[in-house]
Design a protein around this motif. Structure first.
Motif, PDB file in Angstrom:
ATOM      1  N   ARG A 293      66.782  49.839  40.647  1.00  0.00           N
ATOM      2  CA  ARG A 293      66.841  51.169  41.260  1.00  0.00           C
ATOM      3  C   ARG A 293      67.997  51.365  42.242  1.00  0.00           C
TER       4      ARG A 293
ATOM      5  N   ILE B 153      67.662  56.094  46.885  1.00  0.00           N
ATOM      6  CA  ILE B 153      66.525  55.522  46.163  1.00  0.00           C
ATOM      7  C   ILE B 153      65.320  56.457  46.304  1.00  0.00           C
ATOM      8  N   SER B 154      65.152  57.062  47.470  1.00  0.00           N
ATOM      9  CA  SER B 154      64.067  58.029  47.659  1.00  0.00           C
ATOM     10  C   SER B 154      64.251  59.221  46.728  1.00  0.00           C
TER      11      SER B 154
ATOM     12  N   GLY C  20      61.174  61.332  39.936  1.00  0.00           N
ATOM     13  CA  GLY C  20      60.252  60.732  38.979  1.00  0.00           C
ATOM     14  C   GLY C  20      60.779  59.471  38.320  1.00  0.00           C
TER      15      GLY C  20
ATOM     16  N   LEU D 227      65.591  59.137  43.822  1.00  0.00           N
ATOM     17  CA  LEU D 227      65.146  58.694  42.488  1.00  0.00           C
ATOM     18  C   LEU D 227      63.649  58.889  42.346  1.00  0.00           C
ATOM     19  N   ALA D 228      62.908  58.454  43.363  1.00  0.00           N
ATOM     20  CA  ALA D 228      61.446  58.570  43.330  1.00  0.00           C
ATOM     21  C   ALA D 228      61.028  60.037  43.267  1.00  0.00           C
ATOM     22  N   ARG D 229      61.679  60.887  44.058  1.00  0.00           N
ATOM     23  CA  ARG D 229      61.354  62.317  44.024  1.00  0.00           C
ATOM     24  C   ARG D 229      61.642  62.898  42.654  1.00  0.00           C
TER      25      ARG D 229
ATOM     26  N   THR E  72      61.069  55.747  38.444  1.00  0.00           N
ATOM     27  CA  THR E  72      60.477  54.602  39.156  1.00  0.00           C
ATOM     28  C   THR E  72      60.812  53.275  38.491  1.00  0.00           C
ATOM     29  N   ASP E  73      61.384  53.318  37.300  1.00  0.00           N
ATOM     30  CA  ASP E  73      61.710  52.096  36.565  1.00  0.00           C
ATOM     31  C   ASP E  73      63.213  51.895  36.495  1.00  0.00           C
TER      32      ASP E  73
END
Length: 134
Positions: free
Chosen positions: A62, A73-74, A80, A76-78, A82-83
């Motif tokens: 990530r 990186i946050s 969707g 990326l999570a927002r 996660t991989d």
């Protein structure tokens, strides 16, 4: 008592992070062993084919995905994500430029701009601080 110094070693996860590769995509012998500082330096100086291939095509961890997309990186999570993603998947996101990626890039640009503004402000304050005592 001998003053024999043992080699510094690290877990495979730490070594993978330092190499910028996704641990689960590394060869089994890398994942199952320990890596000495000497071995890590050798991998960095003269990467084997598997390491070159991972760096070129992924899957990428990530932090690398975020850097390649120009977001956090946050972010990326927002969005969707996660991989780990392959280079091909990252390139597809760059081509398609979904709305969430556009927003995250704009957010990241604002964060960088604000960080630069604060740095300049602190630098100016430091210059004034030197003159205040005169």
């Amino acid at each position: 008592m001998t003053s024999h110094q043992s080699a510094q070693t690290m877990k495979p996860a730490t070594a993978a992070k330092k190499l910028g590769v996704y641990l689960e995509a590394t060869p089994a012998e890398f994942q199952e062993g320990v890596v000495s500082r000497t071995e890590l330096n050798a991998l960095q100086a003269d990467p084997p084919e598997w390491l070159l291939e991972l760096r070129r095509n992924g899957p990428h961890p990530r932090p690398v995905v975020a850097a390649k997309l120009g977001i956090s990186i946050s972010g990326l999570a927002r969005g969707g994500i996660t991989d780990a993603l392959t280079t091909e998947q990252i390139d597809a996101l760059k081509r398609d430029l979904p709305e969430w990626l556009q927003k995250e890039r704009a957010t990241q640009a604002e964060v960088r701009k604000e960080a630069a503004r604060i740095k300049e402000k602190n630098a100016a304050r430091g210059d004034q601080g030197g003159q205040a005592g005169s």
